[in-house]
Design a protein around this motif. Structure first.
Motif, PDB file in Angstrom:
ATOM      1  N   MET A  53     -50.624 -37.586 -29.713  1.00  0.00           N
ATOM      2  CA  MET A  53     -50.749 -36.403 -30.561  1.00  0.00           C
ATOM      3  C   MET A  53     -49.793 -36.502 -31.753  1.00  0.00           C
ATOM      4  N   TYR A  54     -48.572 -36.888 -31.473  1.00  0.00           N
ATOM      5  CA  TYR A  54     -47.563 -37.025 -32.525  1.00  0.00           C
ATOM      6  C   TYR A  54     -48.006 -38.070 -33.552  1.00  0.00           C
ATOM      7  N   HIS A  55     -48.522 -39.181 -33.056  1.00  0.00           N
ATOM      8  CA  HIS A  55     -48.993 -40.252 -33.945  1.00  0.00           C
ATOM      9  C   HIS A  55     -50.110 -39.756 -34.851  1.00  0.00           C
ATOM     10  N   ALA A  56     -51.047 -39.006 -34.280  1.00  0.00           N
ATOM     11  CA  ALA A  56     -52.171 -38.505 -35.077  1.00  0.00           C
ATOM     12  C   ALA A  56     -51.691 -37.608 -36.210  1.00  0.00           C
ATOM     13  N   ALA A  57     -50.768 -36.698 -35.888  1.00  0.00           N
ATOM     14  CA  ALA A  57     -50.289 -35.745 -36.894  1.00  0.00           C
ATOM     15  C   ALA A  57     -49.330 -36.384 -37.891  1.00  0.00           C
ATOM     16  N   LYS A  58     -48.392 -37.162 -37.386  1.00  0.00           N
ATOM     17  CA  LYS A  58     -47.327 -37.716 -38.236  1.00  0.00           C
ATOM     18  C   LYS A  58     -47.771 -38.962 -38.987  1.00  0.00           C
ATOM     19  N   ASP A  59     -48.327 -39.921 -38.281  1.00  0.00           N
ATOM     20  CA  ASP A  59     -48.610 -41.224 -38.882  1.00  0.00           C
ATOM     21  C   ASP A  59     -49.974 -41.291 -39.551  1.00  0.00           C
ATOM     22  N   GLU A  60     -50.971 -40.665 -38.957  1.00  0.00           N
ATOM     23  CA  GLU A  60     -52.319 -40.737 -39.530  1.00  0.00           C
ATOM     24  C   GLU A  60     -52.546 -39.677 -40.610  1.00  0.00           C
ATOM     25  N   LEU A  61     -52.042 -38.457 -40.366  1.00  0.00           N
ATOM     26  CA  LEU A  61     -52.231 -37.393 -41.348  1.00  0.00           C
ATOM     27  C   LEU A  61     -51.110 -37.355 -42.381  1.00  0.00           C
ATOM     28  N   GLY A  62     -49.932 -37.864 -42.003  1.00  0.00           N
ATOM     29  CA  GLY A  62     -48.793 -37.803 -42.905  1.00  0.00           C
ATOM     30  C   GLY A  62     -48.152 -36.424 -42.964  1.00  0.00           C
ATOM     31  N   GLU A  63     -48.368 -35.621 -41.936  1.00  0.00           N
ATOM     32  CA  GLU A  63     -47.780 -34.286 -41.872  1.00  0.00           C
ATOM     33  C   GLU A  63     -46.525 -34.300 -41.004  1.00  0.00           C
ATOM     34  N   GLU A  64     -45.788 -33.197 -41.033  1.00  0.00           N
ATOM     35  CA  GLU A  64     -44.611 -33.071 -40.180  1.00  0.00           C
ATOM     36  C   GLU A  64     -45.041 -32.817 -38.733  1.00  0.00           C
ATOM     37  N   ALA A  65     -44.289 -33.368 -37.804  1.00  0.00           N
ATOM     38  CA  ALA A  65     -44.575 -33.141 -36.385  1.00  0.00           C
ATOM     39  C   ALA A  65     -43.292 -33.265 -35.587  1.00  0.00           C
ATOM     40  N   GLU A  66     -43.166 -32.442 -34.572  1.00  0.00           N
ATOM     41  CA  GLU A  66     -41.999 -32.488 -33.697  1.00  0.00           C
ATOM     42  C   GLU A  66     -42.434 -32.230 -32.255  1.00  0.00           C
ATOM     43  N   TYR A  67     -41.732 -32.869 -31.319  1.00  0.00           N
ATOM     44  CA  TYR A  67     -41.939 -32.577 -29.905  1.00  0.00           C
ATOM     45  C   TYR A  67     -41.206 -31.285 -29.555  1.00  0.00           C
ATOM     46  N   VAL A  68     -41.838 -30.443 -28.750  1.00  0.00           N
ATOM     47  CA  VAL A  68     -41.218 -29.208 -28.283  1.00  0.00           C
ATOM     48  C   VAL A  68     -41.302 -29.178 -26.767  1.00  0.00           C
ATOM     49  N   TRP A  69     -40.162 -29.165 -26.102  1.00  0.00           N
ATOM     50  CA  TRP A  69     -40.103 -29.210 -24.646  1.00  0.00           C
ATOM     51  C   TRP A  69     -40.580 -27.896 -24.034  1.00  0.00           C
ATOM     52  N   HIS A  70     -41.085 -27.976 -22.831  1.00  0.00           N
ATOM     53  CA  HIS A  70     -41.740 -26.838 -22.175  1.00  0.00           C
ATOM     54  C   HIS A  70     -40.836 -25.644 -21.947  1.00  0.00           C
ATOM     55  N   ASP A  71     -39.518 -25.850 -21.935  1.00  0.00           N
ATOM     56  CA  ASP A  71     -38.609 -24.732 -21.683  1.00  0.00           C
ATOM     57  C   ASP A  71     -38.071 -24.115 -22.972  1.00  0.00           C
ATOM     58  N   ALA A  72     -38.598 -24.531 -24.113  1.00  0.00           N
ATOM     59  CA  ALA A  72     -38.201 -23.920 -25.385  1.00  0.00           C
ATOM     60  C   ALA A  72     -38.719 -22.483 -25.438  1.00  0.00           C
ATOM     61  N   VAL A  73     -38.050 -21.648 -26.223  1.00  0.00           N
ATOM     62  CA  VAL A  73     -38.417 -20.231 -26.264  1.00  0.00           C
ATOM     63  C   VAL A  73     -38.811 -19.784 -27.673  1.00  0.00           C
ATOM     64  N   SER A  74     -39.088 -20.738 -28.561  1.00  0.00           N
ATOM     65  CA  SER A  74     -39.517 -20.365 -29.901  1.00  0.00           C
ATOM     66  C   SER A  74     -40.421 -21.442 -30.502  1.00  0.00           C
ATOM     67  N   LEU A  75     -41.409 -20.998 -31.235  1.00  0.00           N
ATOM     68  CA  LEU A  75     -42.249 -21.897 -32.019  1.00  0.00           C
ATOM     69  C   LEU A  75     -42.210 -21.497 -33.498  1.00  0.00           C
TER      70      LEU A  75
END
Length: 227
Positions: A17-39
């Protein structure tokens, strides 16, 4: 545009998923862990495939209670694009963001191969870069992808144009060949096939890339940002 890639214990398609967004689309992407409390600050949310929490109880049943899911639900209510693929689709079903449920494949076997998908609705924020009726090749990899819903729900899905993708040749017994659906608002898509694994010819095909391009296109148009 900034994508959040949600990571549960047991996720195994988060890098794709990260590769598709970051490398193929050239957009920003970040991993967000399941216990995070904000998006906050993210424009689109991606829920990847895998085996969240080992698929204990039911697929997606435990992940649905992760702290981050409260924020995913809020983002969905705010109209942000939410894409759940395979296990991500199962999590969206368990969270009530999409109607229906998943059963084990009719064959009771894990299926991993490319399949033909027909684009039934190209008027969504996920499919505007496809043609209606276009058949694309996207891989599947699941043991519980047999989509099911009751007759009332099925009628509603059809009436509202919520069935986005269907299988050309049904691999799992899914009701009405359903491979992907959106919510009534049209901003939450769940699908069993993996478009993130079909974004570059080097991966065997690039038919999935237009799905991600459609998300970016809709976001830019809605924010009056020219490509």
């Amino acid at each position: 545009m900034k994508f959040a890639v949600i990571v549960f214990p047991g996720s195994n398609c988060d890098v794709d998923m990260y590769h598709a967004a970051k490398d193929e689309l050239g957009e920003e992407a970040e991993y967000v862990w399941h216990d995070a409390v904000s998006l906050e600050g993210y424009d689109a949310i991606l829920l990847p495939g895998g085996f969240s929490f080992g698929d204990y109880l039911r697929t997606g049943a435990i992940a649905r209670f992760s702290p981050i899911m409260k924020e995913v639900i809020k983002a969905a209510q705010d109209g942000k694009p939410i894409l759940g693929v395979c296990n991500g689709f199962q999590v969206l079903l368990e969270a009530g963001l999409l109607p229906g449920a998943m059963r084990r494949n009719e064959s009771l076997k894990f299926i991993c191969r490319p399949v033909g998908l027909r684009v039934e609705n190209n008027e969504t924020m996920f499919t505007s870069s496809y043609e209606k009726g276009e058949v694309i090749q996207i891989p599947v990899a699941h043991g519980e992808g047999n989509y099911y819903c009751d007759e009332t729900t099925l009628a509603s899905l059809k009436e509202n144009g919520q069935i986005v993708f269907t299988y050309e040749n049904n691999p799992n017994g899914s009701l009405e060949n359903i491979a992907g659906i959106v919510n009534e608002q049209g901003n939450v898509l769940g699908m069993m096939p993996h478009p993130e694994r079909a974004v570059d010819p080097l991966l065997g095909g690039a038919d999935g890339l237009n799905l991600f391009k459609s998300i970016v296109k809709q976001w830019r148009e809605s924010h009056a940002v020219k490509a």
